[in-house]
Motif scaffolding. Structure first.
Motif, PDB file in Angstrom:
ATOM      1  N   UNK A 144      24.303   5.564 124.575  1.00 34.95           N
ATOM      2  CA  UNK A 144      24.047   5.721 126.006  1.00 34.95           C
ATOM      3  C   UNK A 144      24.212   4.366 126.698  1.00 34.95           C
ATOM      4  N   UNK A 145      25.461   3.991 126.983  1.00 42.02           N
ATOM      5  CA  UNK A 145      25.676   2.680 127.606  1.00 42.02           C
ATOM      6  C   UNK A 145      25.319   2.699 129.092  1.00 42.02           C
ATOM      7  N   UNK A 146      24.955   1.537 129.635  1.00 45.69           N
ATOM      8  CA  UNK A 146      24.741   1.446 131.083  1.00 45.69           C
ATOM      9  C   UNK A 146      26.077   1.526 131.817  1.00 45.69           C
ATOM     10  N   UNK A 147      26.058   1.696 133.137  1.00 47.94           N
ATOM     11  CA  UNK A 147      27.325   1.746 133.889  1.00 47.94           C
ATOM     12  C   UNK A 147      28.164   0.481 133.654  1.00 47.94           C
ATOM     13  N   UNK A 148      29.475   0.685 133.585  1.00 44.29           N
ATOM     14  CA  UNK A 148      30.378  -0.425 133.278  1.00 44.29           C
ATOM     15  C   UNK A 148      30.298  -1.543 134.318  1.00 44.29           C
ATOM     16  N   UNK A 149      30.050  -1.207 135.595  1.00 43.60           N
ATOM     17  CA  UNK A 149      29.964  -2.224 136.653  1.00 43.60           C
ATOM     18  C   UNK A 149      28.763  -3.146 136.478  1.00 43.60           C
ATOM     19  N   UNK A 150      27.764  -2.715 135.692  1.00 39.78           N
ATOM     20  CA  UNK A 150      26.569  -3.524 135.485  1.00 39.78           C
ATOM     21  C   UNK A 150      26.681  -4.429 134.262  1.00 39.78           C
ATOM     22  N   UNK A 151      27.815  -4.416 133.580  1.00 38.22           N
ATOM     23  CA  UNK A 151      27.976  -5.186 132.348  1.00 38.22           C
ATOM     24  C   UNK A 151      28.881  -6.390 132.563  1.00 38.22           C
ATOM     25  N   UNK A 152      28.641  -7.416 131.730  1.00 38.58           N
ATOM     26  CA  UNK A 152      29.437  -8.645 131.790  1.00 38.58           C
ATOM     27  C   UNK A 152      29.564  -9.177 130.366  1.00 38.58           C
ATOM     28  N   UNK A 153      30.793  -9.565 129.974  1.00 37.41           N
ATOM     29  CA  UNK A 153      31.026 -10.131 128.652  1.00 37.41           C
ATOM     30  C   UNK A 153      30.735 -11.629 128.680  1.00 37.41           C
ATOM     31  N   UNK A 154      29.937 -12.092 127.719  1.00 39.56           N
ATOM     32  CA  UNK A 154      29.620 -13.518 127.591  1.00 39.56           C
ATOM     33  C   UNK A 154      29.911 -13.959 126.168  1.00 39.56           C
TER      34      UNK A 154
END
Length: 195
Positions: A144-154
């Motif tokens: 159950x991933x969060x919305x893609x717009x709320x994610x950031x790759x670090x």
């Protein structure tokens, strides 16, 4: 590297000082939203309420309470707090030539050592992400991933935005802003609308 001191140690040093014009300053800041965008969006919403009546509405975002200043309760600070007294001393050049150097170099001491920042939005690392993982890989792997717009790759992996986006806040408060702008009468003058 200078030695690390806690806020309590700085406060103890302030309390132990015998300087009559001492002060301790604590500052607060906020971040996470583009404040220029906030001002433009609210200005556009207010302007839409008065599009045909030739009113010129100004919008200015003001954050109050950015500083906390602690001063001792003594007659010298009481004199410095009298606006007309300080104005008189400035006009006569007594303040800039005599009193300011005495305050600055002999009797005064200022501690500007503490502050805090509050985020409207910030990124928090997701513990179940892996270093070097892309957003697409993370979404495919997690049930159950969060919305893609709320994610950031670090470099540590994937981080999720936490807090309220300005767009969400504005959509929830737009009606209050427009109601306040419409209900403002010409007799209310230049009083600000506080939301």
């Amino acid at each position: 590297m200078p030695p690390f001191r806690t806020l309590a140690e700085w406060a103890e040093e302030y309390c132990a000082s015998r300087s009559p014009l001492k002060e301790f300053r604590f500052s607060r800041t906020v971040y996470g939203w583009d404040l220029d965008e906030v001002q433009r969006t609210i200005k556009a919403a207010v302007a839409a309420c008065h599009s045909g009546d030739r009113k010129k509405e100004t919008v200015k975002i003001i954050f109050k309470g950015r500083k906390v200043i602690v001063r001792p309760n003594n007659p010298l600070w009481w004199l410095y707090g009298l606006g007309f007294f300080k104005f008189f001393l400035c006009i006569t050049l007594i303040y800039p030539l005599i009193m300011w150097p005495i305050k600055r170099y002999l009797l005064g001491r200022c501690w500007k050592v503490a502050g805090s920042s509050f985020a409207f939005v910030r990124y928090e690392h997701l513990e179940d992400s892996k270093p070097g993982e892309t957003i697409a890989q993370y979404i495919a792997r997690v049930p159950q991933p969060p919305p893609e717009n709320d994610l950031k790759a670090t470099t540590r992996g994937i981080s999720k935005i936490v807090g309220q986006h300005f767009v969400d806040w504005f959509s929830a408060n737009k009606q209050s802003i427009t109601n306040a702008a419409v209900s403002k009468t010409p007799s209310s003058g230049r009083n600000p609308i506080v939301i």
